[in-house]
Scaffold this active site. Structure first.
Site, PDB file in Angstrom:
ATOM      1  CD  GLU A 107      13.514  28.866 -79.111  1.00 41.00           C
ATOM      2  OE1 GLU A 107      14.439  29.485 -79.646  1.00 41.00           O
ATOM      3  OE2 GLU A 107      12.492  28.510 -79.733  1.00 41.00           O
TER       4      GLU A 107
ATOM      5  CB  CYS B 173       9.613  17.485 -81.020  1.00 41.40           C
ATOM      6  SG  CYS B 173       8.036  16.582 -80.966  1.00 41.40           S
TER       7      CYS B 173
ATOM      8  CB  CYS C  57       4.484  17.727 -87.033  1.00 43.88           C
ATOM      9  SG  CYS C  57       3.724  16.682 -85.768  1.00 43.88           S
TER      10      CYS C  57
ATOM     11  CB  CYS D  47       3.875  28.898 -74.708  1.00 45.01           C
ATOM     12  SG  CYS D  47       4.070  27.529 -75.865  1.00 45.01           S
TER      13      CYS D  47
ATOM     14  CB  CYS E 170       6.209  21.450 -86.290  1.00 49.83           C
ATOM     15  SG  CYS E 170       6.732  22.002 -84.656  1.00 49.83           S
TER      16      CYS E 170
ATOM     17  CB  CYS F   1       1.864  27.873 -83.242  1.00 43.55           C
ATOM     18  SG  CYS F   1       0.694  28.414 -82.023  1.00 43.55           S
TER      19      CYS F   1
HETATM   20  N1  SAH Z   1       3.544  18.377 -79.540  1.00 38.71           N
HETATM   21  C1  SAH Z   1       2.373  19.015 -79.006  1.00 38.71           C
HETATM   22  C2  SAH Z   1       2.699  20.309 -78.272  1.00 38.71           C
HETATM   23  C3  SAH Z   1       3.146  21.430 -79.182  1.00 38.71           C
HETATM   24  S1  SAH Z   1       1.793  22.517 -79.415  1.00 38.71           S
HETATM   25  C4  SAH Z   1       1.369  19.252 -80.112  1.00 38.71           C
HETATM   26  O1  SAH Z   1       1.775  19.251 -81.268  1.00 38.71           O
HETATM   27  O2  SAH Z   1       0.189  19.402 -79.827  1.00 38.71           O
HETATM   28  C5  SAH Z   1       2.280  23.441 -80.777  1.00 38.71           C
HETATM   29  C6  SAH Z   1       1.113  23.669 -81.726  1.00 38.71           C
HETATM   30  O3  SAH Z   1       1.553  24.464 -82.829  1.00 38.71           O
HETATM   31  C7  SAH Z   1       0.612  22.362 -82.305  1.00 38.71           C
HETATM   32  O4  SAH Z   1      -0.766  22.417 -82.493  1.00 38.71           O
HETATM   33  C8  SAH Z   1       1.322  22.347 -83.627  1.00 38.71           C
HETATM   34  O5  SAH Z   1       0.748  21.486 -84.551  1.00 38.71           O
HETATM   35  C9  SAH Z   1       1.229  23.792 -84.030  1.00 38.71           C
HETATM   36  N2  SAH Z   1       2.197  24.147 -85.072  1.00 38.71           N
HETATM   37  C10 SAH Z   1       3.351  23.533 -85.363  1.00 38.71           C
HETATM   38  N3  SAH Z   1       3.970  24.135 -86.395  1.00 38.71           N
HETATM   39  C11 SAH Z   1       3.170  25.160 -86.754  1.00 38.71           C
HETATM   40  C12 SAH Z   1       3.283  26.171 -87.738  1.00 38.71           C
HETATM   41  N4  SAH Z   1       4.342  26.237 -88.540  1.00 38.71           N
HETATM   42  N5  SAH Z   1       2.296  27.071 -87.830  1.00 38.71           N
HETATM   43  C13 SAH Z   1       1.226  27.025 -86.985  1.00 38.71           C
HETATM   44  N6  SAH Z   1       1.083  26.106 -86.032  1.00 38.71           N
HETATM   45  C14 SAH Z   1       2.040  25.173 -85.917  1.00 38.71           C
END
Ligand code: SAH
Length: 385
Positions: A113, A133, A137, A126, A140, A365
């Site tokens: 996506e 991944c 996390c 983006c 996420c 995000c």
């Molecule tokens: N793997 C890298 C690139 C992805 S950036 C990284 O994590 O930095 C995506 C961003 O969205 C990251 O800061 C991640 O922590 C954040 N994110 C992930 N899940 C989220 C959620 N449910 N709500 C808000 N932010 C989230």
């Protein structure tokens, strides 16, 4: 670095300037320099590489028959020997707030996506770097998908081409910057960019190359959860913005949210950033901090956060957690977000609140998990798996 949990098909472990053996026929895997070297072997003048790049990236023309200043021989090669498109636009969803998410299909059927975020004065794209991944996390949705493979340079670059096409065919208001309707690129889609570093660097080279996309490096941001040994190589190779997903102020909490923290704890990550001489007030680190109710949103967290970041030129981005069905957690209420924000701002940190974009189409995000797309979209790789 070899001990990092590298996926077996990572281009990082293979030779070649971002060109994977399997993907040699994708022309977007070539840097302009490597194309200049390759063309004479096919009996073509090296400078044709610049013309080809001008068509593919500058003008967004991928049909060789429309590349009018190329000889028939070169057009024939492009048609017969090389693929000029790495991705197919499978589905486009438009949010009420103008955000556009596309599901893109690779040649092997894998789906990724990309998200376009139009704002007054700029349009940010983006992009994804991996299918799924590996970092899992806990909050996420992409992490919950698991990991399938790294994207090639061609597949990362082609997201820009496909999304520019979406933008030009749609009704979104666009802000043009040197002819390109996409003004900013953030590596914040699916995957961890630093676990696919060689392809990410090759992509950045094409983004900033004057004969390709010609973007200023400051309009490009790479986000990482903190793969510590790869941060300096990234910043040495390209003066792009660095974003770091921090999300917690104590290791016990960050270990749960970002499992990679067990490998590279908060101190180790921040000490690394503190000693980088390319991090300066003019080139600060953008810290992302997803606020999760009851987990990392206390005033004590806000205070600790300011202390932790001392000595690192920083900008803080607070992101109230976007909820999704794979996580039991959610965002704090508005008053708690406001309290946290005031506390860090009051202690002198430059902070902003990232407004959720495209939540109605699962484009915000942490929501990129191939949802909100009609059933057949997910079918191709299921069928092949
Ligand atoms: N793997 C890298 C690139 C992805 S950036 C990284 O994590 O930095 C995506 C961003 O969205 C990251 O800061 C991640 O922590 C954040 N994110 C992930 N899940 C989220 C959620 N449910 N709500 C808000 N932010 C989230």
């Amino acid at each position: 670095m070899d001990t990092l949990n590298q996926p077996s098909r990572s281009p990082d472990t293979e030779a070649g300037a971002g060109v994977e053996p399997d993907d040699r026929l994708q022309i977007k895997n070539y840097s302009i320099e490597s194309l200049r070297e390759r063309l004479p072997q096919l009996g073509i003048e090296p400078y044709r590489a610049d013309q080809i790049a001008g068509w593919l990236y500058g003008k967004g023309v991928e049909d060789p028959d429309r590349m009018t200043d190329l000889s028939n021989h070169v057009r024939g090669l492009l048609r017969d020997e090389w693929e000029t498109r790495a991705l197919h636009t499978e589905k486009v969803a438009r949010s009420e707030d103008g955000t556009v998410k596309a599901v893109l299909r690779a040649h092997d059927g894998e789906l990724i996506e990309s998200v376009l975020i139009p704002e007054p004065g700029r349009t940010t794209l983006c992009i994804s770097t991996q299918v799924g991944c590996p970092l899992a996390c806990s909050f996420c949705a992409t992490g919950a998908l698991g990991f399938r493979r790294n994207l090639s340079t061609a597949e990362i670059v082609d997201q820009v081409c496909r999304m520019r096409e979406v933008l030009e065919s749609g009704a979104e208001p666009t802000t043009r910057h040197d002819g390109n309707p996409i003004t900013n690129i953030v590596f914040m889609g699916m995957g961890e960019p630093l676990l696919n570093l060689s392809s990410v660097l090759e992509t950045i080279r094409l983004l900033v190359h004057p004969k390709a996309f010609g973007m200023a490096p400051r309009r490009v941001t790479v986000s990482t959860v903190g793969v510590v040994p790869r941060i300096e190589p990234l910043l040495r190779a390209a003066p792009v913005n660095l974003a770091v997903s921090l999300h917690a102020t104590r290791d016990e909490v960050r270990d749960q949210l970002v499992p990679l923290n067990r490998r590279f704890p908060i101190r180790v990550l921040l000490d690394e950033l503190r000693q980088l001489d390319c991090v300066t007030p003019r080139r600060p680190v953008f810290f992302e901090y997803t606020l999760i109710a009851g987990i990392n949103d206390s005033l004590a967290d806000a205070r600790r956060l300011v202390e932790l970041l001392e000595g690192i030129p920083s900008k803080l981005n607070l992101i109230p957690m976007n909820p999704h069905s794979d996580s039991p957690h959610g965002p704090p209420d508005d008053a708690a977000v406001d309290r946290f924000l005031r506390e860090v701002a009051g202690r002198g940190l430059f902070v902003s609140l990232r407004r959720s974009r495209g939540p109605d189409i699962d484009a915000a995000c942490g929501q990129l998990a191939l949802r909100q797309v009609s059933e057949p979209v997910v079918a191709p790789h299921r069928a092949e798996a």
